[in-house]
Design a protein around this motif. Structure first.
Motif, PDB file in Angstrom:
ATOM      1  N   TYR A   1      63.842  30.333 -76.637  1.00  0.00           N
ATOM      2  CA  TYR A   1      63.108  31.646 -77.071  1.00  0.00           C
ATOM      3  C   TYR A   1      63.667  32.703 -76.047  1.00  0.00           C
ATOM      4  CZ  TYR A   1      60.220  29.475 -80.492  1.00  0.00           C
ATOM      5  OH  TYR A   1      59.502  28.759 -81.429  1.00  0.00           O
ATOM      6  N   THR A   2      63.766  32.319 -74.866  1.00  0.00           N
ATOM      7  CA  THR A   2      63.829  33.366 -73.869  1.00  0.00           C
ATOM      8  C   THR A   2      64.800  32.660 -72.714  1.00  0.00           C
ATOM      9  OG1 THR A   2      62.880  34.882 -72.141  1.00  0.00           O
ATOM     10  CG2 THR A   2      61.711  32.908 -72.840  1.00  0.00           C
TER      11      THR A   2
ATOM     12  N   LYS B   1      71.792  36.902 -75.145  1.00  0.00           N
ATOM     13  CA  LYS B   1      71.574  35.632 -74.367  1.00  0.00           C
ATOM     14  C   LYS B   1      72.495  34.485 -74.736  1.00  0.00           C
ATOM     15  CE  LYS B   1      67.252  34.209 -77.111  1.00  0.00           C
ATOM     16  NZ  LYS B   1      68.034  32.579 -77.347  1.00  0.00           N
TER      17      LYS B   1
ATOM     18  N   ARG C   1      69.260  42.589 -71.261  1.00  0.00           N
ATOM     19  CA  ARG C   1      67.991  43.182 -72.328  1.00  0.00           C
ATOM     20  C   ARG C   1      67.957  44.639 -72.308  1.00  0.00           C
ATOM     21  NH1 ARG C   1      63.027  39.660 -71.211  1.00  0.00           N
ATOM     22  NH2 ARG C   1      64.077  38.309 -72.911  1.00  0.00           N
TER      23      ARG C   1
ATOM     24  N   VAL D   1      59.175  35.674 -75.756  1.00  0.00           N
ATOM     25  CA  VAL D   1      58.953  37.029 -75.208  1.00  0.00           C
ATOM     26  C   VAL D   1      59.150  38.180 -76.438  1.00  0.00           C
ATOM     27  CG1 VAL D   1      59.449  38.940 -73.769  1.00  0.00           C
ATOM     28  CG2 VAL D   1      59.516  36.478 -72.680  1.00  0.00           C
TER      29      VAL D   1
ATOM     30  N   ASN E   1      61.128  45.423 -74.857  1.00  0.00           N
ATOM     31  CA  ASN E   1      62.142  43.969 -75.278  1.00  0.00           C
ATOM     32  C   ASN E   1      62.845  44.347 -76.623  1.00  0.00           C
ATOM     33  OD1 ASN E   1      60.953  42.767 -72.950  1.00  0.00           O
ATOM     34  ND2 ASN E   1      59.287  42.126 -74.250  1.00  0.00           N
TER      35      ASN E   1
ATOM     36  N   THR F   1      67.638  41.366 -76.818  1.00  0.00           N
ATOM     37  CA  THR F   1      68.182  40.363 -75.907  1.00  0.00           C
ATOM     38  C   THR F   1      69.302  39.598 -76.165  1.00  0.00           C
ATOM     39  OG1 THR F   1      65.922  40.172 -74.857  1.00  0.00           O
ATOM     40  CG2 THR F   1      67.770  38.498 -74.107  1.00  0.00           C
TER      41      THR F   1
END
Length: 996
Positions: A964-965, A959, A923, A984, A954, A957
């Protein structure tokens, strides 16, 4: 005439300007290349060339500032000089930096442990309500999990999860032990010290096992009175939505599912919407942080007063959080040897009525949001409405129905006296008082529903309800410390010794009540009144919690060095706890020993000119952990049991039994820890590197021993957990003329293992799907279930595979692995399918300056952990589908990863690695661009300093998980589980910081 005056003025100014030249060298008379030479208060400047020479145009009134990375800055007034040669010395402050430690402070070079110092400037000007949130990715060995919820506290784990009974570190705010710092304003913090090793933690006894974070709030520095105003504002936005199917895709999948289940087709008449429920519940949210402070100090007296206001909306509509803070301190030097003062921090917090995102993830997109004719939100279809409401019912109709008001007052008074030349005695009395109250109101909710008479349905019981609570918590601490500081034998022996006596008292009381409305009586929605005394008495519930705990402690510490290069640190603490007074084991001892060697101070190292500092170090110690959810683990507490009827007339006598069996040998958990490593500065202190290997064994785990055949359980010291790994941190900083740059990075490896627990085969099972296991031989909270080898493609595939005894399987079902090799799929084939603890965490920061501009970029991430997704793994209702379900199995060869659509096949909902996702991520945590105005300009408008800045948090990110996170916290034994986590968001802010 005017022209003549201007000409004379120009000639006069030109006559005063002259050229100054010179050479800049180090203490070895070597020329320094790239030294910054700047006229103070301006952006006018130059740099030295390859020979260390410079040339600059100045006036006699100008002051030249000479600065170079790793060297002490010098300022020289020009006057009549035409040649100014300067010898820059190494900046000794890099080696003599003072850090705050337990019950005092010390030079970092004299310490043998791992202490990270964070300046207040590093957490200021960030859009975070809790100052710890801004440390994410910046400190080796510290894992921080942030939440996107408005006002939510971050989760902090230092060097892994040490116990099944908690992971939270100890916070010390201006000397007072605490459990959180959410009542502080980030702008009021002077510095933070994060203590991680046994050498620095043993002095805290039963509170030191999970690490310690020491916070020092701002105090005035001697000089003129200053007023500082810092304000920022901006907005938050959800950018990473969960990928769900749309309306037409839902119809396709649900129709296929009903066909697979041999159920009747659903009539989609009236259900033609294409609703994105995530768009419906989310909003771009406003956030602002404001602080004003006044400081002033003289030789005898200093004061600081800071007042702050923060407001943050949530990204779900109607959520809002606000906080007002005050920080005041006053120090007065009565004589040269006597000083007194006080410190106070206060806060009023209004927590947000936070909502869940689960409804928006599970609700079908074919349902409309609202019916304009009736002015009501619409009910969901028959296959959902019994279990799931229209998400806007909770978000809008039940918005702000949970209200809370929290107050916090924390502070201390102290007196300090110096006597007999080398002695200092300090007495400090601290108190922290928190008062929290809240209520939850359940209104009567009506929705539009064509399936009921009149098209209007009342949800739930159709009755109002209210629940309320009141909670008070008090912490009182007293410290009495004597410190002796001296040097012997011409400075060869340097000693600082501290001894003390300290007490700590903590108490909590809470009352709860709830009631539903009676016949014909609606409970009003008035948050200013308690209504739990009206309504239907038969529905009344109440509860209470009350406990108190105290400790008395003796402590001692020795910091010694010989010739400034051979270092020794030792500490001892003896804690007496009221929690174990029943057993006779109320006293426990903790200690640490640490040694270090400043090799760079040796004569045989002096010729290594590129080496500025090299220290090797090691420490060993014992730490304690009292983070147990039971206030009296050793006391024979009672709980309700079966009642009995006796006598004529019959009288009901309540029954009680022991909640758990008392154990006369019970004691606090103890951690045995050690570390070894080194620190070094090279290339004129431009490059700094440090690395340590650490290992911690938590012994005497406080665990519940299950009773036999329903008997009362017991509590015993039965278990051990090991955490070990490597921490590394490196930084480089340099300046080339007007340009300056810096790069820093850190990396931490974590290996966690439960070595023993209660008895062979015993497991602690946690989580809403019972997916998190803690068992000897495995990491704490590991994920337990079946390994998936693919999807059965045909009946022949089923016949040729190990027999599944768990359920009857058909083509399209998940194919589990025969882990134990028995030839059948049985519960014994369950195994470890994921680990929520990352293999390593890391952070990277980049800094760039040019004249008055500053750019900073912080990045962070983690690798090697898994996430268990649970929010779509229930069979009590029909949910919406993840987009990945479009690739489901619907015939031989169509998919080997996504099972068929059939909610009646429970085999596909069992805990398996089908629900495991990769938790690794990277991130861009924070980007800030700032501009500081020239001092010469500010003097004209009577300002001391003015800076404007923009900040993005933020930003991006990368991922692998569907949620969501990838940041997912939890408890000590159940974490890393995605049960519908809050997003987030990206946060954009603009700020102004001015001082006058």
């Amino acid at each position: 005439m005017v022209l003549a005056c201007l000409l004379l003025t120009s000639v006069s100014a030109f006559a005063q300007t002259k050229t100054v030249t010179g050479t800049i060298t180090d203490t070895n008379n070597e020329p320094l290349i790239g030294v910054s030479v700047v006229v103070q208060g301006t952006s006018t400047g130059t740099v030295t060339n390859m020979d260390g020479k410079y040339s600059i145009s100045v006036t006699p009134e100008d002051v030249l500032v000479f600065s170079y990375v790793g060297m002490a800055t010098q300022s020289i007034k020009v006057g009549t000089q035409s040649v100014i040669n300067v010898t820059l010395k190494e900046d000794s402050q890099l080696l003599a930096e003072t850090v705050v430690i337990g019950y005092g402070s010390a030079k970092k070079r004299d310490l043998t442990g791992s202490i990270t110092n964070i300046k207040g400037d590093e957490i200021a000007n960030k859009p975070a309500m809790n100052p710890l949130s801004s440390l994410q990715g910046k400190v080796a060995g510290v894992q921080i999990v942030n939440s996107g919820r408005a006002g939510a506290d971050p989760e902090i784990r230092i060097r892994g999860t040490n116990s099944i009974n908690g992971y939270k570190p100890l916070y010390i705010v201006d000397g007072l032990f605490n459990d959180n710092i959410n009542f502080l304003n980030p702008e009021d913090i002077e510095s933070m010290e994060i203590l991680k090793d046994p050498s620095s933690l043993a002095i805290f006894g039963v509170r030191g096992a999970n690490g310690v974070i020491i916070i020092t709030t701002k105090k005035a520095k001697e000089g003129q009175t200053l007023v500082n105003i810092n304000t920022s504002f901006g907005f938050k936005k959800v950018v990473d939505k969960i990928d769900l199917v749309n309306g037409p895709q839902f119809k396709e999948l649900y129709s296929e599912q009903l066909s697979n289940q041999e159920d009747n087709p659903f009539n989609y008449s009236g259900w033609d919407a294409n609703t994105d429920w995530q768009d419906e519940i989310f909003q771009n949210a406003f956030v602002t942080n404001n602080n004003i402070s006044i400081t002033g100090a003289s030789a005898k007296h200093s004061f600081y007063l800071g007042v702050g206001y923060s407001h943050e909306q949530g990204n779900i509509k109607h959520e809002k959080y606000s906080k007002v803070t005050i920080n005041a301190s006053n120090d007065y030097k009565i004589t040269d040897y006597l000083k007194v003062g006080f410190q106070f921090n206060g806060a009023r917090m209004l927590p947000a009525d936070s909502k869940q995102v689960l409804g928006a993830l599970r609700a079908t997109p074919i349902a409309p949001v609202y019916n304009n004719e009736y002015g009501l939100y619409a009910a969901l279809p028959e296959f959902q409405k019994a279990q799931i409401n229209n998400p806007m019912v909770d978000v809008d109709l039940k918005a702000n129905k949970t209200k809370a008001e929290n107050y916090r007052a924390s502070g201390n008074i102290y007196g300090e006296v110096n006597f007999l030349e080398h002695f200092t005695f300090k007495a400090m009395f601290s108190m922290d008082y928190g008062s929290n109250n809240g209520r939850t109101y359940t209104p009567i909710v009506k929705v539009y529903d064509t399936a009921v008479s009149g098209n209007v349905a009342t949800l739930g019981t159709g009755k109002t309800e209210v629940s309320q609570f009141k909670e008070n918590e008090t912490k009182v601490q007293s410290d009495y410390l004597v410190t002796y500081t001296n040097s012997f034998d011409h400075g060869n022996h340097n000693l600082t010794a501290t001894a003390g006596f300290t007490t700590y008292y903590n108490s909590l009381s809470r009352l709860d009540g709830a009631r539903k409305q009676g016949v014909g009586l609606i409970i009003p929605n008035d948050p200013d009144k308690w209504f739990v005394s009206i309504g239907d008495a038969a529905t009344a519930t109440n509860g209470s919690t009350q406990w108190e705990r105290s400790t008395v402690s003796l402590l001692a510490r020795l910091i010694y060095n010989y010739k400034g290069k051979y270092l020794f640190n030792g500490s001892f603490r003896r804690d007496g706890s009221s929690a174990f007074s029943y057993t006779g084991n109320e006293w426990q001892n903790f200690f640490s020993l640490g040694g270090g060697w400043l090799m760079s101070e040796e004569e045989f190292m002096k010729d290594i000119t590129w080496l500025d500092m090299l220290k090797v170090k090691a420490s060993y110690g014992t730490l304690g952990n009292q983070n147990l959810d039971k206030a009296y683990p050793a006391e024979p507490l009672l709980t309700n049991a079966y009642s009995a009827v006796f006598g004529q007339p019959s009288i009901i006598y309540p029954g009680y039994q022991l909640a758990y069996l008392p154990n006369p040998n019970l004691r606090w958990e103890k951690v045995e820890a050690w570390e070894a490593g080194f620190e070094t500065n090279v290339l004129r202190n431009r490059l700094h590197f440090e690395g340590v290997y650490y290992k911690k064994n938590t012994k005497d785990l406080l665990a519940e021993v299950p009773g036999i055949s329903g008997t009362v359980p017991g509590i015993g010291n039965l278990g051990e957990i090991e955490n070990k790994g490597v921490e590394m941190a490196i930084s480089w900083r340099d300046q080339i003329g007007d340009w300056g740059y810096s790069v820093s990075a850190n990396l931490t490896t974590i290996k966690n293992k439960v070595k023993s627990l209660v008895q062979e085969g015993y497991s602690i099972i946690a989580g809403d799907k019972q997916q998190s296991y803690t068992m000897a031989g495995y990491p704490i909270g590991y994920f337990y279930g079946y390994k998936v080898e693919g999807v059965y493609q045909s009946q022949q595939d089923i016949d040729s595979s190990p027999k599944n005894t768990l359920a009857t399987v058909t083509p399209g079902d998940l194919k589990f692995a025969d882990v134990d090799g028995s030839g059948d799929i049985t519960p014994e084939d369950r195994t470890m399918i994921g680990n929520p603890t990352p293999d390593f965490t890391y952070g990277l920061s980049l800094g760039l300056t040019y004249k008055n501009w500053t750019l900073g970029v912080d990045m962070m991430g983690q690798h090697g952990n898994e996430i268990f997704r649970t929010w779509d793994n229930y069979n009590f209702a029909q949910f919406n589908y993840l987009s990945q379900r479009m690739d489901r199995w619907h015939g031989e060869g169509t998919s080997n990863s996504q099972p068929l659509l059939n909610s009646k096949h429970s085999i596909n909902t069992l805990n398996s690695d089908y629900y495991i996702e990769d938790g690794s991520f990277f991130r861009i945590r924070n980007v800030q661009l700032a501009y500081a105005f020239d001092q010469s300009l500010l003097e004209k408008i009577r300002l001391q300093a003015l800076k404007v800045y923009v900040n993005i948090q933020n930003l991006k990110t990368w991922k692998h998980n569907t949620g969501y996170t990838p940041e997912l916290g939890g408890t000590a034994t159940a974490f890393g589980v995605d049960n519908g986590s809050y997003p987030v968001p990206v946060v954009y802010t603009f700020g102004i910081n001015l001082t006058f």
